[in-house]
Design an enzyme around this catalytic site. Structure first.
Site, short mmCIF file in Angstrom:
data_model
loop_
_atom_site.label_atom_id
_atom_site.label_comp_id
_atom_site.label_asym_id
_atom_site.label_seq_id
_atom_site.Cartn_x
_atom_site.Cartn_y
_atom_site.Cartn_z
CB ALA A 262 1.89 10.16 4.96
N GLY A 263 1.40 10.09 8.26
CA GLY A 263 2.08 9.68 9.47
C GLY A 263 1.43 8.48 10.15
N PRO A 264 2.23 7.56 10.73
CG PRO A 264 2.82 5.80 12.14
CD PRO A 264 1.62 6.48 11.54
N GLY A 265 3.80 6.52 8.66
CA GLY A 265 4.52 6.14 7.45
C GLY A 265 4.54 4.68 7.09
CE LYS A 267 -3.17 2.02 6.97
NZ LYS A 267 -2.71 2.42 8.33
CD GLU A 286 0.99 13.43 9.64
OE1 GLU A 286 0.54 14.14 10.56
OE2 GLU A 286 0.36 12.49 9.12
CB CYS A 383 -7.03 2.28 12.92
SG CYS A 383 -6.52 0.81 13.84
#
Length: 454
Positions: A262-265, A267, A286, A383
């Site tokens: 999940a980081g940095p949050g 999405k 995370e 990404c």
């Protein structure tokens, strides 16, 4: 006389990036605040830092020619001052004498030899035009790929990876447009969390994400703070990646969702708002405690209880087989899709990083598939457009699971979710992956794949 404060800040950040693997986007704002720079000086420090990082490969080639020695033989503190000087001489309107003088002042503490060397190299560079130097740089290349790498300031292996990814769409002729886009400063894009915030009346909607907008100008921090985090800075591609999962099909109340990495949050915040609107439950994970803290802060403005665990995602998913209806795997990757905003990544990563990353990505995605209920969907996001990290990982996982896993048409989902059809071409390998591009969509090069467990 010491160097000006903006140049000193830029030099310090460049040194930290080179010596301590610091991240410019995290370090620079702190350095600017500590130096108490004015708005104009902060803008100069930012341009010098990011401009130098983006064009470092080209500038190193210029310095090697002008100094008649490889940059690897030049002291680290001196080379960073030279890079800053070359950036001012070749890519800004700073007067030549000021660029030379300020760069010399940056190495004043390193002794007379350092100041004399910097002065001599930069004065030699200042005598010719940027066009003259680019011609020399091109002539120094030993191959077409090396020429592209030197001219557009990308390592050769990244040039080749980009060419292959574009060729998979029949768009290899767009390579130079992509390399050019990577060296442009990205516009700040905002997101209004669905159901919790509205796009301001005076803002301009982004073309693709229904959540996205851009401000006419000014610092967005006031808007973010004033909204309690329900309005946030977020790349449009990141917004679309989250929405591709939440809107792939209608949400049934009571669904369980998991954001596995999940980081940095960013999405996670979109998922939380969408879960709240649809009556779904959301959990996040995370492995990094620091990044887990960022996740908690990112979702603080959403009135939904979200448990954030701090485990290895491979084990976190494996411990909950068949439990979730939707899982987001925003996998650790090379980050080659975000070189506009994190330019130092191009100098940190190497081809040797890819095998270990793809192994981790495959393990994370496989664990996520096992954690899905029958009929559940996993979104695999990177990404990066690198084919090994995108199509390669998905193909490997699909082979492992056989007929129990089918690919959902991510291109069709993104086109349906988007405000305007992004016109995503088919992939040569037959996959249904959606690939966004900086030069084509003005987003990070986000790859989105959707898989359903059957």
């Amino acid at each position: 006389m010491s160097a000006s404060a903006p140049r000193r800040v830029a030099h310090d950040v460049l040194q930290a990036v080179g010596e301590s693997d610091a991240y410019a986007n995290l370090l620079l704002p702190t350095a600017i605040a500590r130096a108490q720079l004015s708005t104009a000086d902060a803008a100069l420090a930012t341009e010098l830092t990011y401009g130098t990082l983006r064009r470092r490969g080209t500038y190193d080639a210029v310095i090697s020619i002008a100094a008649d020695r490889p940059v690897q033989e030049i002291d680290a503190a001196v080379i960073d001052a030279l890079r800053l000087g070359v950036h001012q001489l070749l890519s800004t309107r700073v007067a030549s004498h000021a660029a030379v003088h300020e760069s010399v002042e940056l190495v004043r503490g390193a002794g007379r030899g350092a100041t004399g060397f910097v002065n001599a190299v930069l004065r030699r560079i200042s005598r010719d035009t940027p066009g003259d130097w680019m011609t020399r740089v091109e002539q120094s290349a030993r191959s077409e790929d090396e020429r592209l790498g030197l001219v557009y300031s990308h390592p050769v292996w990244i040039v080749r990876a980009f060419r292959r990814a574009l060729a998979a769409e029949g768009r290899a002729d767009e390579l130079e447009a992509l390399l050019t886009a990577d060296n442009a400063s990205p516009r700040v894009t905002m997101a209004a969390l669905p159901g919790l915030a509205e796009v301001p009346d005076d803002a301009r909607h982004t073309p693709y994400s229904p959540l996205g907008f851009r401000l006419g100008g000014g610092d967005p921090e006031g808007l973010v703070t004033g909204s309690g985090g329900r309005v946030r800075v977020q790349d449009e591609g990141s917004q679309l990646a989250a929405l591709a999962l939440t809107r792939a099909e209608p949400v049934r109340p009571g669904e369980r969702w998991l954001d596995l990495c999940a980081g940095p949050g960013g999405k996670t915040a979109v998922l939380a708002a969408e879960a709240l609107a649809g009556g779904a439950l959301l959990e996040a994970n995370e492995i990094s405690p620091a990044r887990a803290g960022l996740v908690r802060r990112a979702i603080a403005g959403v009135p939904l209880e979200v448990d954030v665990s701090e485990e290895d995602g491979r084990f976190r998913a494996a411990d909950t087989p068949g439990l979730y209806d939707r899982i987001l795997v925003d996998a650790p990757c090379t980050g080659l899709g975000a070189l506009r905003r994190r330019p130092e990544a191009r100098w940190r990563k190497s081809p040797s990083d890819v095998p270990s990353l793809t192994e981790l990505q495959t393990e994370l995605l496989s664990a996520a598939v096992l954690a899905l209920r029958p009929g559940g969907i996993v979104a695999y996001i990177t990404c990066s457009p690198h084919l090994a990290e995108t199509s390669g990982v998905v193909a490997e996982v699909r082979r492992a699971f056989g007929s129990s896993l089918e690919e959902v048409d991510a291109r069709a989902v993104v086109a349906r979710v988007a405000s305007t059809d992004p016109r995503l071409p088919a992939q040569a390998d037959g996959s249904l992956r959606a690939q966004l591009w900086p030069h084509r969509h003005n987003t990070d090069a986000m790859s989105i794949s959707l898989l359903r467990r059957v």
